[in-house]
Design a protein around this motif. Structure first.
Motif, PDB file in Angstrom:
ATOM      1  N   LEU A   1      30.396  -9.320 -11.557  1.00  0.00           N
ATOM      2  CA  LEU A   1      30.178  -9.021 -12.972  1.00  0.00           C
ATOM      3  C   LEU A   1      31.161  -8.003 -13.527  1.00  0.00           C
ATOM      4  CD1 LEU A   1      26.259  -8.795 -13.015  1.00  0.00           C
ATOM      5  CD2 LEU A   1      27.733 -10.829 -13.134  1.00  0.00           C
ATOM      6  N   GLY A   2      31.874  -7.286 -12.643  1.00  0.00           N
ATOM      7  CA  GLY A   2      32.783  -6.247 -13.112  1.00  0.00           C
ATOM      8  C   GLY A   2      32.061  -5.166 -13.895  1.00  0.00           C
ATOM      9  N   TRP A   3      30.901  -4.769 -13.387  1.00  0.00           N
ATOM     10  CA  TRP A   3      30.012  -3.900 -14.176  1.00  0.00           C
ATOM     11  C   TRP A   3      29.157  -3.060 -13.248  1.00  0.00           C
ATOM     12  CZ3 TRP A   3      24.649  -4.044 -13.985  1.00  0.00           C
ATOM     13  CH2 TRP A   3      23.963  -3.349 -14.997  1.00  0.00           C
ATOM     14  N   GLU A   4      28.738  -1.898 -13.727  1.00  0.00           N
ATOM     15  CA  GLU A   4      27.778  -1.050 -13.023  1.00  0.00           C
ATOM     16  C   GLU A   4      26.743  -0.541 -14.013  1.00  0.00           C
ATOM     17  OE1 GLU A   4      29.567   2.087 -10.857  1.00  0.00           O
ATOM     18  OE2 GLU A   4      30.735   0.761  -9.535  1.00  0.00           O
ATOM     19  N   PRO A   5      25.519  -0.259 -13.550  1.00  0.00           N
ATOM     20  CA  PRO A   5      24.478   0.264 -14.449  1.00  0.00           C
ATOM     21  C   PRO A   5      24.901   1.563 -15.114  1.00  0.00           C
ATOM     22  CG  PRO A   5      23.522  -0.465 -12.368  1.00  0.00           C
ATOM     23  CD  PRO A   5      25.008  -0.495 -12.186  1.00  0.00           C
ATOM     24  N   GLN A   6      24.363   1.781 -16.309  1.00  0.00           N
ATOM     25  CA  GLN A   6      24.758   2.933 -17.109  1.00  0.00           C
ATOM     26  C   GLN A   6      23.673   3.989 -17.265  1.00  0.00           C
ATOM     27  OE1 GLN A   6      28.102   2.996 -18.348  1.00  0.00           O
ATOM     28  NE2 GLN A   6      28.090   1.318 -16.873  1.00  0.00           N
ATOM     29  N   VAL A   7      22.408   3.606 -17.132  1.00  0.00           N
ATOM     30  CA  VAL A   7      21.296   4.517 -17.425  1.00  0.00           C
ATOM     31  C   VAL A   7      20.779   5.136 -16.123  1.00  0.00           C
ATOM     32  CG1 VAL A   7      19.021   4.771 -18.487  1.00  0.00           C
ATOM     33  CG2 VAL A   7      20.658   3.103 -19.417  1.00  0.00           C
TER      34      VAL A   7
END
Length: 347
Positions: free
Chosen positions: A294-300
């Motif tokens: 996904l090329g993404w990591e969680p932000q919260v």
């Protein structure tokens, strides 16, 4: 696009995320998750023109909705472990027959660009290290569901592949870990919703029950992050055909959750409670596949997520269900039973 179960926590957050990006979203939900007053509190409007109130086992309805959709997310489920055990018929209807109905409709169309099945980290069961070890759960390890809900999710993963691969329909399976966030209202037996429960206990002045001293750990994923990840899983080429954990890759103990809740309710008290039978210490998601695909990591972060939940709860105190107000009696009975057991052992 179509989201089944779109009035639920994840489905509703996913709809908001998609619509903010300009997508046209239709929701199919039978609105059985809560009573009408609670649904209204959560912003569900039965007059919503994009809401189809109906049964996911209604083949004609499902086929028509799928036929008008380029993407389908199957999030609908009878989603509490205790609920599935109490009502076998409802669990089968929603989690097996309903999933089959949706998958057959998707397999028979040629317009669906990708189907996403929302599974659960519960398919891992105790994992490969048993109940007394903190562990990291990888998509490649064997799954071993411990209850009817988890077993239905495992079956749904396999059935997605069995029906959609021969039909050449692109698909992805995601396994969210402990999802929480604003709008989450606990149901009896949904013990994984500990952030919501602890905040509500503190709000009404009840003690926060720490099973096993709160030593269990979980991978808590904010619902906005879960929605963002699912959106990416729908369109990322590298997610096609994969099974992907959705988590943070970080462990947080239940005691740490209680401590964070107490920063917002300074009078909150902790109360020891016994460890539920076969309750694993838990662990976190291996997220390498998620970040690569996904090329993404969680932000919260959990700290921020709990603060946001408390702020929401203070704005809508009516969200606290009546059944939860009686939980202190259950805790007292646990402790009485534990004390009696200890006394008997020392006779």
């Amino acid at each position: 696009m179509l989201i089944t179960g779109g009035a639920g926590l994840i489905g509703a957050a996913l709809r908001r995320t998609l619509e903010s990006a300009g997508a046209s979203v239709t929701v199919l939900d039978d609105l059985s998750g809560y009573d009408r007053a609670t649904l209204a509190l959560l912003g569900v409007d039965e007059r919503d023109p994009r809401l189809a109130v109906g049964d996911i086992c209604d083949e004609d309805l499902v086929r028509a909705l799928v036929g008008d959709s380029d993407y389908v997310v199957h999030s609908a489920a009878f989603s509490t472990v205790a609920g599935c055990t109490r009502d076998l018929e409802a669990a089968f209807h929603s989690n097996i027959a309903g999933t089959e109905t949706v998958l057959r409709a998707v397999a028979q169309t040629r317009n669906v660009r990708r189907f996403a099945f929302i599974s659960s980290a519960q398919v891992y069961g105790h994992g490969t290290s048993g109940t007394d070890a903190v562990q990291v759960f990888s998509e490649d390890q064997p799954i071993s569901p411990l209850n009817l809900y988890a077993a239905a999710k495992a079956w749904g993963e396999w059935q997605t592949r069995f029906l959609l691969e021969p039909a050449k329909v692109d698909h992805v399976v995601v396994r969210p870990f402990s999802v929480y966030g604003e709008g989450q209202i606990p149901k009896p037996g949904a013990y994984s919703w500990v952030i919501a429960q602890f905040a509500m206990y503190a709000m009404i002045g009840d003690p926060l029950p720490l099973n096993n001293g709160g030593r269990q750990v979980r991978d808590f994923l904010h619902v906005e992050d879960a929605a963002a990840a699912i959106c990416l899983a729908l369109v990322a080429e590298t997610a096609s055909g994969k099974t992907i954990n959705l988590g943070t890759g970080r462990i947080t103990s239940v005691r740490r959750v209680a401590e964070l809740v107490r920063t917002h309710f300074l009078d909150a008290q902790f109360q020891d409670a016994p460890r539920p039978a076969q309750d694993p210490l838990g662990g976190c998601a291996e997220i390498a596949r998620m970040t690569d695909a996904l090329g993404w990591e969680p932000q919260v972060t959990v700290d921020t997520g709990i603060a946001r939940y408390v702020q929401w709860l203070r704005a809508v105190p009516a969200a606290i269900p009546d059944w939860l107000r009686g939980e202190s009696d259950r805790i007292a009975s646990w402790n009485a039973g534990a004390a009696a057991h200890t006394t008997a052992e020392h006779r």
